[in-house]
Design a protein around this motif. Structure first.
Motif, PDB file in Angstrom:
ATOM      1  N   SER A 145      -0.372   3.216   4.944  1.00 40.64           N
ATOM      2  CA  SER A 145       0.244   3.505   6.236  1.00 40.64           C
ATOM      3  C   SER A 145       1.635   4.097   6.120  1.00 40.64           C
ATOM      4  O   SER A 145       2.217   4.500   7.130  1.00 40.64           O
ATOM      5  CB  SER A 145       0.329   2.223   7.065  1.00 40.64           C
ATOM      6  N   ARG A 146       2.199   4.138   4.898  1.00 40.64           N
ATOM      7  CA  ARG A 146       3.582   4.574   4.644  1.00 40.64           C
ATOM      8  C   ARG A 146       4.599   3.624   5.291  1.00 40.64           C
ATOM      9  O   ARG A 146       5.726   4.027   5.551  1.00 40.64           O
ATOM     10  CB  ARG A 146       3.820   6.001   5.135  1.00 40.64           C
ATOM     11  N   ARG A 147       4.223   2.389   5.527  1.00 42.84           N
ATOM     12  CA  ARG A 147       5.133   1.427   6.140  1.00 42.84           C
ATOM     13  C   ARG A 147       6.004   0.763   5.071  1.00 42.84           C
ATOM     14  O   ARG A 147       5.514   0.395   3.998  1.00 42.84           O
ATOM     15  CB  ARG A 147       4.350   0.361   6.896  1.00 42.84           C
ATOM     16  N   VAL A 148       7.288   0.613   5.363  1.00 44.26           N
ATOM     17  CA  VAL A 148       8.179  -0.151   4.501  1.00 44.26           C
ATOM     18  C   VAL A 148       7.884  -1.631   4.748  1.00 44.26           C
ATOM     19  O   VAL A 148       8.173  -2.155   5.825  1.00 44.26           O
ATOM     20  CB  VAL A 148       9.654   0.174   4.782  1.00 44.26           C
ATOM     21  N   VAL A 149       7.305  -2.305   3.757  1.00 46.65           N
ATOM     22  CA  VAL A 149       6.908  -3.703   3.927  1.00 46.65           C
ATOM     23  C   VAL A 149       7.931  -4.666   3.333  1.00 46.65           C
ATOM     24  O   VAL A 149       7.860  -5.869   3.583  1.00 46.65           O
ATOM     25  CB  VAL A 149       5.514  -3.948   3.306  1.00 46.65           C
ATOM     26  N   GLY A 150       8.855  -4.166   2.527  1.00 42.90           N
ATOM     27  CA  GLY A 150       9.901  -4.999   1.952  1.00 42.90           C
ATOM     28  C   GLY A 150      11.087  -4.151   1.548  1.00 42.90           C
ATOM     29  O   GLY A 150      10.924  -2.991   1.148  1.00 42.90           O
ATOM     30  N   TRP A 151      12.290  -4.705   1.689  1.00 46.92           N
ATOM     31  CA  TRP A 151      13.485  -3.967   1.316  1.00 46.92           C
ATOM     32  C   TRP A 151      14.595  -4.948   0.982  1.00 46.92           C
ATOM     33  O   TRP A 151      14.572  -6.110   1.381  1.00 46.92           O
ATOM     34  CB  TRP A 151      13.937  -3.036   2.442  1.00 46.92           C
ATOM     35  N   SER A 152      15.562  -4.455   0.230  1.00 46.94           N
ATOM     36  CA  SER A 152      16.722  -5.262  -0.139  1.00 46.94           C
ATOM     37  C   SER A 152      17.902  -4.332  -0.344  1.00 46.94           C
ATOM     38  O   SER A 152      17.748  -3.231  -0.888  1.00 46.94           O
ATOM     39  CB  SER A 152      16.441  -6.060  -1.419  1.00 46.94           C
ATOM     40  N   ILE A 153      19.078  -4.753   0.114  1.00 47.07           N
ATOM     41  CA  ILE A 153      20.298  -3.956   0.017  1.00 47.07           C
ATOM     42  C   ILE A 153      21.371  -4.804  -0.639  1.00 47.07           C
ATOM     43  O   ILE A 153      21.538  -5.978  -0.290  1.00 47.07           O
ATOM     44  CB  ILE A 153      20.774  -3.485   1.403  1.00 47.07           C
ATOM     45  N   ASP A 154      22.105  -4.224  -1.593  1.00 48.78           N
ATOM     46  CA  ASP A 154      23.154  -4.980  -2.283  1.00 48.78           C
ATOM     47  C   ASP A 154      24.213  -4.010  -2.793  1.00 48.78           C
ATOM     48  O   ASP A 154      24.011  -2.789  -2.807  1.00 48.78           O
ATOM     49  CB  ASP A 154      22.555  -5.778  -3.450  1.00 48.78           C
ATOM     50  N   PRO A 263      -0.639   9.541   7.361  1.00 51.94           N
ATOM     51  CA  PRO A 263      -1.517   8.816   8.289  1.00 51.94           C
ATOM     52  C   PRO A 263      -1.856   9.601   9.549  1.00 51.94           C
ATOM     53  O   PRO A 263      -1.960   9.038  10.638  1.00 51.94           O
ATOM     54  CB  PRO A 263      -0.707   7.561   8.614  1.00 51.94           C
ATOM     55  N   GLY A 264      -2.006  10.908   9.437  1.00 55.49           N
ATOM     56  CA  GLY A 264      -2.452  11.707  10.567  1.00 55.49           C
ATOM     57  C   GLY A 264      -1.415  11.868  11.649  1.00 55.49           C
ATOM     58  O   GLY A 264      -1.739  11.843  12.838  1.00 55.49           O
ATOM     59  N   MET A 265      -0.148  12.051  11.267  1.00 56.76           N
ATOM     60  CA  MET A 265       0.957  12.229  12.199  1.00 56.76           C
ATOM     61  C   MET A 265       1.125  11.036  13.137  1.00 56.76           C
ATOM     62  O   MET A 265       1.501  11.191  14.290  1.00 56.76           O
ATOM     63  CB  MET A 265       0.789  13.527  13.009  1.00 56.76           C
ATOM     64  N   ARG A 266       0.827   9.859  12.651  1.00 57.12           N
ATOM     65  CA  ARG A 266       1.087   8.630  13.398  1.00 57.12           C
ATOM     66  C   ARG A 266       2.265   7.895  12.768  1.00 57.12           C
ATOM     67  O   ARG A 266       2.632   8.138  11.625  1.00 57.12           O
ATOM     68  CB  ARG A 266      -0.143   7.725  13.411  1.00 57.12           C
ATOM     69  N   THR A 267       2.827   6.961  13.518  1.00 52.67           N
ATOM     70  CA  THR A 267       3.829   6.088  12.933  1.00 52.67           C
ATOM     71  C   THR A 267       3.119   5.038  12.079  1.00 52.67           C
ATOM     72  O   THR A 267       1.935   4.737  12.318  1.00 52.67           O
ATOM     73  CB  THR A 267       4.655   5.398  14.021  1.00 52.67           C
ATOM     74  N   PRO A 268       3.793   4.447  11.078  1.00 55.43           N
ATOM     75  CA  PRO A 268       3.115   3.449  10.238  1.00 55.43           C
ATOM     76  C   PRO A 268       2.541   2.277  11.028  1.00 55.43           C
ATOM     77  O   PRO A 268       1.397   1.854  10.786  1.00 55.43           O
ATOM     78  CB  PRO A 268       4.232   2.995   9.285  1.00 55.43           C
ATOM     79  N   ILE A 269       3.297   1.729  11.972  1.00 54.66           N
ATOM     80  CA  ILE A 269       2.785   0.590  12.741  1.00 54.66           C
ATOM     81  C   ILE A 269       1.635   1.021  13.634  1.00 54.66           C
ATOM     82  O   ILE A 269       0.648   0.292  13.794  1.00 54.66           O
ATOM     83  CB  ILE A 269       3.932  -0.041  13.553  1.00 54.66           C
ATOM     84  N   GLU A 270       1.723   2.207  14.213  1.00 57.57           N
ATOM     85  CA  GLU A 270       0.623   2.716  15.034  1.00 57.57           C
ATOM     86  C   GLU A 270      -0.631   2.891  14.188  1.00 57.57           C
ATOM     87  O   GLU A 270      -1.747   2.571  14.632  1.00 57.57           O
ATOM     88  CB  GLU A 270       1.040   4.046  15.669  1.00 57.57           C
ATOM     89  N   TYR A 271      -0.475   3.374  12.961  1.00 52.72           N
ATOM     90  CA  TYR A 271      -1.635   3.588  12.092  1.00 52.72           C
ATOM     91  C   TYR A 271      -2.275   2.267  11.681  1.00 52.72           C
ATOM     92  O   TYR A 271      -3.499   2.162  11.608  1.00 52.72           O
ATOM     93  CB  TYR A 271      -1.210   4.375  10.852  1.00 52.72           C
ATOM     94  N   GLU A 272      -1.461   1.256  11.416  1.00 53.93           N
ATOM     95  CA  GLU A 272      -2.015  -0.035  11.002  1.00 53.93           C
ATOM     96  C   GLU A 272      -2.778  -0.717  12.132  1.00 53.93           C
ATOM     97  O   GLU A 272      -3.594  -1.604  11.880  1.00 53.93           O
ATOM     98  CB  GLU A 272      -0.900  -0.943  10.486  1.00 53.93           C
ATOM     99  N   LYS A 273      -2.545  -0.313  13.371  1.00 54.37           N
ATOM    100  CA  LYS A 273      -3.313  -0.878  14.481  1.00 54.37           C
ATOM    101  C   LYS A 273      -4.760  -0.407  14.474  1.00 54.37           C
ATOM    102  O   LYS A 273      -5.585  -0.922  15.227  1.00 54.37           O
ATOM    103  CB  LYS A 273      -2.652  -0.515  15.811  1.00 54.37           C
ATOM    104  N   LEU A 274      -5.071   0.576  13.618  1.00 51.98           N
ATOM    105  CA  LEU A 274      -6.460   0.992  13.454  1.00 51.98           C
ATOM    106  C   LEU A 274      -7.277  -0.040  12.699  1.00 51.98           C
ATOM    107  O   LEU A 274      -8.494   0.070  12.617  1.00 51.98           O
ATOM    108  CB  LEU A 274      -6.521   2.331  12.707  1.00 51.98           C
ATOM    109  N   TYR A 275      -6.602  -1.063  12.116  1.00 48.25           N
ATOM    110  CA  TYR A 275      -7.271  -2.108  11.360  1.00 48.25           C
ATOM    111  C   TYR A 275      -7.082  -3.458  12.051  1.00 48.25           C
ATOM    112  O   TYR A 275      -6.575  -4.400  11.467  1.00 48.25           O
ATOM    113  CB  TYR A 275      -6.715  -2.178   9.942  1.00 48.25           C
ATOM    114  N   PRO A 276      -7.502  -3.608  13.320  1.00 50.20           N
ATOM    115  CA  PRO A 276      -7.209  -4.871  14.031  1.00 50.20           C
ATOM    116  C   PRO A 276      -8.011  -6.053  13.525  1.00 50.20           C
ATOM    117  O   PRO A 276      -7.571  -7.190  13.644  1.00 50.20           O
ATOM    118  CB  PRO A 276      -7.577  -4.531  15.476  1.00 50.20           C
ATOM    119  N   THR A 277      -9.200  -5.806  12.963  1.00 55.40           N
ATOM    120  CA  THR A 277     -10.044  -6.920  12.521  1.00 55.40           C
ATOM    121  C   THR A 277     -10.083  -7.069  11.017  1.00 55.40           C
ATOM    122  O   THR A 277     -10.792  -7.927  10.498  1.00 55.40           O
ATOM    123  CB  THR A 277     -11.476  -6.711  13.029  1.00 55.40           C
ATOM    124  N   ALA A 278      -9.351  -6.224  10.300  1.00 53.39           N
ATOM    125  CA  ALA A 278      -9.378  -6.297   8.840  1.00 53.39           C
ATOM    126  C   ALA A 278      -8.661  -7.546   8.348  1.00 53.39           C
ATOM    127  O   ALA A 278      -7.722  -8.023   8.960  1.00 53.39           O
ATOM    128  CB  ALA A 278      -8.736  -5.045   8.229  1.00 53.39           C
TER     129      ALA A 278
END
Length: 306
Positions: A145-154, A263-278
């Motif tokens: 989905s190209r979503r940032v699932v984790g990050w850290s800044i220091d 992800p087909g010109m969608r936002t990452p969160i919008e694209y992940e909504k294509l998997y509601p039952t996964a």
């Protein structure tokens, strides 16, 4: 020609047109095509401004068609943007240092396609200067989905920088055993702390070949866009200022607003909504609220030390 000051009679004689036809053309009301182009131009300006001045014709066209449901040709968008001087930000190419530490095998082999989230994560570190000193950021990205699932800044580049980012991704997503975490051969990713954190969670480490950016092309492309769309657009005074801007870019703009081509010109969160039952998102604390626990400001998260 008449608009440049030449007599209308002379201009019509040179172009072999009638004076009456010229005056009829001047008094004619705008055509439907001209009205539509004027409306589209204003809509394009709004989309370009909402994207923080980063979108080019491709993503503006995606926002018009997918976001607003309009029927418009891609060439029309390009023409109107060129006519009005509206353009996206160019790419940024930068050579990265080469690490000479052979470690884990490359289990991805440049195949970054995955059919569902949490099958393959990629991670890397970037740095950017401020007047107080450098800020380091580590990101874990889901290639599906190209979503940032984790990050850290220091303010320092240590193994805790990468383990904190990985820990955030594991806590929020709870991946199945056997999922891949792909990185380069940097010393932070070859450290004992990072390797053990990944293995304890069932993740399988994977690393590309040494000195080849194409083996981790997804995260390299992400850094390139972040440099262009955020980091290089101004001079940063303090580490806190830059850290807050990075947080806003990752959690608000990148994950929730920016349209991505993969992800087909969608936002990452919008694209992940294509998997509601996964069964890919197992965290009880975030099943009903997919973004809970991920939108913490670096000022309060404890991940940034000035």
């Amino acid at each position: 020609m008449a608009g440049e000051g030449l007599p209308v009679q002379l201009a019509c004689r040179v172009l072999d047109v009638s004076e009456s036809g010229y005056y009829v053309w001047r008094s004619r009301s705008p055509s439907l095509r001209e009205l539509r182009h004027a409306w589209l131009t204003e809509r394009i300006r709004q989309i370009h401004a909402a994207s923080r001045g980063t979108y080019g014709a491709r993503r503006v066209h995606a926002e018009l068609t997918l976001g607003s449901g309009l029927v418009v040709w891609h060439g029309t968008v390009e023409m109107l943007m060129q006519r009005e001087g509206i353009r996206g930000l160019p790419g940024n190419r930068r050579r990265r240092p080469i690490q000479q530490v052979p470690t884990a095998a490359d289990l991805v082999d440049r195949d970054f396609h995955r059919d569902a989230p949490n099958r393959l994560w990629v991670t890397d570190i970037t740095e950017h200067p401020t007047r107080e000193g450098k800020v380091y950021c580590c990101v874990v990205l889901d290639v599906c989905s190209r979503r940032v699932v984790g990050w850290s800044i220091d303010s320092t580049q240590t193994s805790s920088l990468v383990t904190n980012a990985l820990g955030m991704a594991i806590h929020n997503r709870r991946p199945d055993p056997g999922s891949l975490i792909h990185s380069d051969h940097g010393t932070r990713f070859t450290s004992w702390a990072f390797t053990r954190r990944a293995q304890e969670s069932g993740l399988v480490p994977s690393m590309g070949s040494i000195g080849d950016c194409f083996d981790n092309a997804v995260i390299e492309s992400f850094w390139g866009r972040m440099q262009v769309e955020l980091l290089n657009r101004q001079r940063w005074k303090t580490r806190i200022e830059l850290a807050n801007a990075i947080f806003d870019y990752l959690e608000i703009f990148h994950n929730r607003q920016r349209r991505h081509s993969a992800p087909g010109m969608r936002t990452p969160i919008e694209y992940e909504k294509l998997y509601p039952t996964a069964n890919w998102h197992k965290s009880p604390a975030t099943r009903l609220h997919p973004t809970r626990g991920t939108s913490r400001s670096p000022r309060n998260s404890g991940r940034f030390t000035a």
